[in-house]
Design a protein around this motif. Structure first.
Motif, PDB file in Angstrom:
ATOM      1  N   VAL A 168      54.611 -15.849 -16.670  1.00  0.00           N
ATOM      2  CA  VAL A 168      54.763 -16.285 -15.280  1.00  0.00           C
ATOM      3  C   VAL A 168      53.591 -15.744 -14.480  1.00  0.00           C
ATOM      4  CG1 VAL A 168      57.279 -16.371 -15.441  1.00  0.00           C
ATOM      5  CG2 VAL A 168      56.160 -14.255 -14.710  1.00  0.00           C
ATOM      6  N   MET A 169      53.313 -16.360 -13.316  1.00  0.00           N
ATOM      7  CA  MET A 169      52.172 -15.919 -12.514  1.00  0.00           C
ATOM      8  C   MET A 169      52.393 -16.260 -11.056  1.00  0.00           C
ATOM      9  SD  MET A 169      51.631 -18.570 -14.721  1.00  0.00           S
ATOM     10  CE  MET A 169      51.038 -20.268 -14.796  1.00  0.00           C
ATOM     11  N   ASP A 170      51.735 -15.486 -10.191  1.00  0.00           N
ATOM     12  CA  ASP A 170      51.802 -15.728  -8.750  1.00  0.00           C
ATOM     13  C   ASP A 170      50.985 -16.961  -8.394  1.00  0.00           C
ATOM     14  OD1 ASP A 170      53.351 -13.482  -8.354  1.00  0.00           O
ATOM     15  OD2 ASP A 170      51.607 -12.177  -8.061  1.00  0.00           O
ATOM     16  N   VAL A 171      51.182 -17.476  -7.187  1.00  0.00           N
ATOM     17  CA  VAL A 171      50.491 -18.660  -6.738  1.00  0.00           C
ATOM     18  C   VAL A 171      48.976 -18.462  -6.815  1.00  0.00           C
ATOM     19  CG1 VAL A 171      50.559 -17.958  -4.284  1.00  0.00           C
ATOM     20  CG2 VAL A 171      50.335 -20.376  -4.886  1.00  0.00           C
ATOM     21  N   ASN A 172      48.285 -19.509  -7.314  1.00  0.00           N
ATOM     22  CA  ASN A 172      46.834 -19.528  -7.493  1.00  0.00           C
ATOM     23  C   ASN A 172      46.326 -18.431  -8.420  1.00  0.00           C
ATOM     24  OD1 ASN A 172      46.453 -21.774  -5.820  1.00  0.00           O
ATOM     25  ND2 ASN A 172      46.452 -20.473  -3.992  1.00  0.00           N
ATOM     26  N   THR A 173      47.197 -17.977  -9.305  1.00  0.00           N
ATOM     27  CA  THR A 173      46.819 -16.929 -10.251  1.00  0.00           C
ATOM     28  C   THR A 173      46.877 -17.494 -11.670  1.00  0.00           C
ATOM     29  OG1 THR A 173      47.753 -15.246  -8.805  1.00  0.00           O
ATOM     30  CG2 THR A 173      47.363 -14.628 -11.103  1.00  0.00           C
ATOM     31  N   PRO A 174      45.797 -17.322 -12.428  1.00  0.00           N
ATOM     32  CA  PRO A 174      45.829 -17.767 -13.825  1.00  0.00           C
ATOM     33  C   PRO A 174      46.867 -16.988 -14.625  1.00  0.00           C
ATOM     34  CG  PRO A 174      43.575 -17.430 -13.096  1.00  0.00           C
ATOM     35  CD  PRO A 174      44.467 -16.830 -12.036  1.00  0.00           C
ATOM     36  N   ALA A 175      47.326 -17.613 -15.694  1.00  0.00           N
ATOM     37  CA  ALA A 175      48.345 -16.988 -16.540  1.00  0.00           C
ATOM     38  C   ALA A 175      47.683 -15.972 -17.466  1.00  0.00           C
ATOM     39  CB  ALA A 175      49.086 -18.049 -17.339  1.00  0.00           C
ATOM     40  N   SER A 176      47.622 -14.742 -17.002  1.00  0.00           N
ATOM     41  CA  SER A 176      46.878 -13.711 -17.736  1.00  0.00           C
ATOM     42  C   SER A 176      47.511 -13.372 -19.085  1.00  0.00           C
ATOM     43  CB  SER A 176      46.767 -12.446 -16.887  1.00  0.00           C
ATOM     44  OG  SER A 176      48.064 -11.961 -16.541  1.00  0.00           O
ATOM     45  N   ALA A 177      48.799 -13.603 -19.219  1.00  0.00           N
ATOM     46  CA  ALA A 177      49.454 -13.305 -20.488  1.00  0.00           C
ATOM     47  C   ALA A 177      49.340 -14.452 -21.490  1.00  0.00           C
ATOM     48  CB  ALA A 177      50.929 -12.993 -20.237  1.00  0.00           C
ATOM     49  N   VAL A 178      48.977 -15.628 -20.986  1.00  0.00           N
ATOM     50  CA  VAL A 178      48.958 -16.811 -21.846  1.00  0.00           C
ATOM     51  C   VAL A 178      47.537 -17.268 -22.178  1.00  0.00           C
ATOM     52  CG1 VAL A 178      49.684 -19.230 -22.044  1.00  0.00           C
ATOM     53  CG2 VAL A 178      51.186 -17.559 -20.947  1.00  0.00           C
ATOM     54  N   ASN A 179      46.695 -17.403 -21.137  1.00  0.00           N
ATOM     55  CA  ASN A 179      45.368 -17.999 -21.332  1.00  0.00           C
ATOM     56  C   ASN A 179      44.544 -17.328 -22.431  1.00  0.00           C
ATOM     57  OD1 ASN A 179      46.053 -19.754 -19.306  1.00  0.00           O
ATOM     58  ND2 ASN A 179      44.876 -18.709 -17.703  1.00  0.00           N
ATOM     59  N   PRO A 180      44.441 -15.992 -22.466  1.00  0.00           N
ATOM     60  CA  PRO A 180      43.658 -15.365 -23.544  1.00  0.00           C
ATOM     61  C   PRO A 180      44.264 -15.611 -24.926  1.00  0.00           C
ATOM     62  CG  PRO A 180      44.013 -13.831 -21.731  1.00  0.00           C
ATOM     63  CD  PRO A 180      44.928 -14.983 -21.498  1.00  0.00           C
ATOM     64  N   SER A 181      45.572 -15.752 -24.965  1.00  0.00           N
ATOM     65  CA  SER A 181      46.236 -15.924 -26.263  1.00  0.00           C
ATOM     66  C   SER A 181      45.953 -17.276 -26.899  1.00  0.00           C
ATOM     67  CB  SER A 181      47.758 -15.755 -26.102  1.00  0.00           C
ATOM     68  OG  SER A 181      48.075 -14.449 -25.682  1.00  0.00           O
ATOM     69  N   VAL A 182      45.660 -18.271 -26.057  1.00  0.00           N
ATOM     70  CA  VAL A 182      45.408 -19.609 -26.592  1.00  0.00           C
ATOM     71  C   VAL A 182      43.919 -19.985 -26.489  1.00  0.00           C
ATOM     72  CG1 VAL A 182      47.754 -20.422 -26.187  1.00  0.00           C
ATOM     73  CG2 VAL A 182      46.030 -20.684 -24.382  1.00  0.00           C
ATOM     74  N   ALA A 183      43.069 -19.005 -26.414  1.00  0.00           N
ATOM     75  CA  ALA A 183      41.626 -19.267 -26.296  1.00  0.00           C
ATOM     76  C   ALA A 183      40.981 -19.580 -27.641  1.00  0.00           C
ATOM     77  CB  ALA A 183      40.937 -18.069 -25.653  1.00  0.00           C
ATOM     78  N   ASN A 184      41.524 -19.048 -28.706  1.00  0.00           N
ATOM     79  CA  ASN A 184      40.981 -19.237 -30.053  1.00  0.00           C
ATOM     80  C   ASN A 184      42.097 -19.038 -31.065  1.00  0.00           C
ATOM     81  OD1 ASN A 184      37.975 -19.678 -29.989  1.00  0.00           O
ATOM     82  ND2 ASN A 184      38.107 -17.863 -28.680  1.00  0.00           N
ATOM     83  N   PRO A 185      41.946 -19.597 -32.264  1.00  0.00           N
ATOM     84  CA  PRO A 185      40.853 -20.391 -32.830  1.00  0.00           C
ATOM     85  C   PRO A 185      40.885 -21.839 -32.340  1.00  0.00           C
ATOM     86  CG  PRO A 185      42.624 -20.252 -34.397  1.00  0.00           C
ATOM     87  CD  PRO A 185      43.022 -19.384 -33.240  1.00  0.00           C
ATOM     88  N   PRO A 186      39.902 -22.670 -32.741  1.00  0.00           N
ATOM     89  CA  PRO A 186      39.889 -24.078 -32.329  1.00  0.00           C
ATOM     90  C   PRO A 186      41.175 -24.799 -32.734  1.00  0.00           C
ATOM     91  CG  PRO A 186      37.786 -23.483 -33.273  1.00  0.00           C
ATOM     92  CD  PRO A 186      38.706 -22.329 -33.543  1.00  0.00           C
ATOM     93  N   GLY A 187      41.744 -25.523 -31.800  1.00  0.00           N
ATOM     94  CA  GLY A 187      42.960 -26.265 -32.097  1.00  0.00           C
ATOM     95  C   GLY A 187      43.503 -26.950 -30.866  1.00  0.00           C
ATOM     96  N   PHE A 188      44.696 -27.489 -30.993  1.00  0.00           N
ATOM     97  CA  PHE A 188      45.389 -28.117 -29.869  1.00  0.00           C
ATOM     98  C   PHE A 188      46.398 -27.134 -29.274  1.00  0.00           C
ATOM     99  CE2 PHE A 188      44.127 -32.197 -31.826  1.00  0.00           C
ATOM    100  CZ  PHE A 188      43.673 -32.858 -30.687  1.00  0.00           C
ATOM    101  N   VAL A 189      46.531 -27.196 -27.948  1.00  0.00           N
ATOM    102  CA  VAL A 189      47.537 -26.396 -27.249  1.00  0.00           C
ATOM    103  C   VAL A 189      48.599 -27.348 -26.701  1.00  0.00           C
ATOM    104  CG1 VAL A 189      48.011 -24.853 -25.312  1.00  0.00           C
ATOM    105  CG2 VAL A 189      45.904 -24.571 -26.655  1.00  0.00           C
ATOM    106  N   LEU A 190      49.849 -27.073 -27.035  1.00  0.00           N
ATOM    107  CA  LEU A 190      50.993 -27.832 -26.548  1.00  0.00           C
ATOM    108  C   LEU A 190      51.725 -26.942 -25.545  1.00  0.00           C
ATOM    109  CD1 LEU A 190      52.400 -28.950 -30.033  1.00  0.00           C
ATOM    110  CD2 LEU A 190      50.495 -29.942 -28.742  1.00  0.00           C
ATOM    111  N   ALA A 191      52.125 -27.480 -24.396  1.00  0.00           N
ATOM    112  CA  ALA A 191      52.704 -26.608 -23.373  1.00  0.00           C
ATOM    113  C   ALA A 191      53.791 -27.273 -22.553  1.00  0.00           C
ATOM    114  CB  ALA A 191      51.597 -26.100 -22.445  1.00  0.00           C
ATOM    115  N   SER A 192      54.685 -26.438 -22.097  1.00  0.00           N
ATOM    116  CA  SER A 192      55.703 -26.806 -21.113  1.00  0.00           C
ATOM    117  C   SER A 192      55.348 -26.108 -19.808  1.00  0.00           C
ATOM    118  CB  SER A 192      57.089 -26.354 -21.598  1.00  0.00           C
ATOM    119  OG  SER A 192      58.067 -26.592 -20.612  1.00  0.00           O
TER     120      SER A 192
END
Length: 381
Positions: free
Chosen positions: A293-317
């Motif tokens: 979860v994240m505050d308004v206008n705040t990137p998802a710091s717990a999620v974004n780095p986790s899905v940065a690599n390796p190359p692939g598709f990201v599926l999300a809700s």
């Protein structure tokens, strides 16, 4: 010069004699006559074989090997499809209306070009091959033959003529044999991928797309080409085919031109996200499963780095923090294009609500109140 019907009748009469009553010298003369007009009496070849077997016993060969050799060489030539095909190709080249010739001789041509020896000869005859390639009926039959397609596409001078064929891209993509051979060549598929004309034709043909998508070699070339992927990504039909192929998707996720093309055509990408999900969850490996979860206008710091690599598709809700029902979450593709904005799920922790597909490096950001996201990263291995 064309042999007249009267001449053909006379030649047929000469060849129809009882060969057992002819001298060996006369047999040689009759062989020359048959070679001049093989259509006059096709059964002469069978009669000649029978006579050679009868006449030339072991003892006769021992005493008269030269005559045996001459006649047997004639028979070998007659039995091979090449000499007769050569004669017919010379007739084709000289005819005024080749459409008529190819239609009248369709069975002969289609059968002959499935012979390796015939095609070995044809690809070394540039003038004749060029006439075949530049006739719609001839080109169609060549594209329908694996033997013919292989011979042409593995011989540099023939490839040059093939590339220049007038109706190449309105005919070749519609035939499985020709496209399957083409898809095996990295060099030729790179040439195709760089041509908007060729790629437009390939995408418009389910036959061609099936052959390309099934080939790792072909998809590597297509995925590496901005021209090719721009065309593929802009076509719903092509993307449906791509979405069903693990091979195609595995080439796309590691190619910058391919990824950019799909991200640029985001509406079409999202329209096939369910098909892509079905393909990759069956064939690939899930590298990450993460929520945050994240505050308004705040990137998802717990999620974004986790899905940065390796190359692939990201599926999300995309959802909202359970205590803040007005939350909205935005997914931005790695190139900055907005993939989707949503907030239908409270603190999602699964993909029961599948809102968006992107690539590794996607950025999730809260855009209203407290946002929330659940994401999975899938890669080919």
């Amino acid at each position: 010069m064309t042999i007249t019907p009267t001449q053909m009748t006379a030649i047929s009469s000469q060849l129809a004699v009882d060969l057992s009553s002819q001298s060996t010298d006369r047999l040689i003369e009759l062989c020359l006559l048959h070679r001049a007009a093989p259509d006059a009496l096709p059964s002469f070849v069978v009669a000649l074989e029978t006579e050679i077997q009868r006449r030339f016993t072991s003892a006769e060969i021992a005493s008269n090997d030269v005559m045996f050799s001459v006649l047997q060489n004639f028979l070998n030539q007659f039995a091979s499809p090449v000499p007769y095909f050569q004669l017919k190709m010379i007739q084709m080249a000289a005819t005024v209306n080749r459409d008529i010739w190819f239609q009248n001789n369709a069975d002969l041509f289609a059968t002959s070009i499935n012979d390796v020896d015939v095609m070995t000869w044809l690809i070394t005859q540039p003038d004749i091959l060029d006439k075949c390639l530049n006739n719609s009926f001839g080109l169609t039959m060549l594209a329908q033959s694996t033997t013919a397609s292989t011979a042409i596409l593995t011989h540099d001078p023939a490839v040059t003529l093939w590339k220049q064929a007038t109706n190449l891209w309105s005919i070749w993509p519609n035939h499985t044999a020709g496209m399957t051979v083409l898809a095996k060549s990295s060099e030729l598929m790179s040439y195709v991928a760089a041509s908007s004309t060729a790629m437009t034709a390939v995408i418009a043909s389910s036959t061609a797309m099936t052959a390309v998508i099934a080939s790792s070699t072909a998809m590597t070339a297509v995925a590496a080409s901005s021209t090719a992927m721009t065309a593929v990504a802009a076509s719903s039909t092509a993307m449906i085919a791509v979405a069903a192929s693990s091979t195609a998707l595995s080439k796309i996720v590691v190619s910058t031109p391919a990824r950019n093309a799909l991200m640029t055509n985001n509406a079409i990408l999202q329209s096939v996200r369910q098909q892509i999900r079905s393909t990759i969850t069956t064939n690939w490996v899930m590298q990450r499963s993460v929520s945050g979860v994240m505050d308004v206008n705040t990137p998802a710091s717990a999620v974004n780095p986790s899905v940065a690599n390796p190359p692939g598709f990201v599926l999300a809700s995309l959802g909202f923090f359970a205590g803040a029902s007005n939350g909205k979450t935005e997914a931005a593709h790695p190139n900055g294009i907005i993939a989707a904005t949503g907030g239908t799920s409270p603190s999602p922790n699964n993909l029961s609500q599948f809102d968006v597909i992107s690539f590794n490096g996607v950025i999730f950001t809260a855009r209203s109140n407290h946002g929330a996201v659940y994401a999975q990263l899938w890669s080919p291995n």
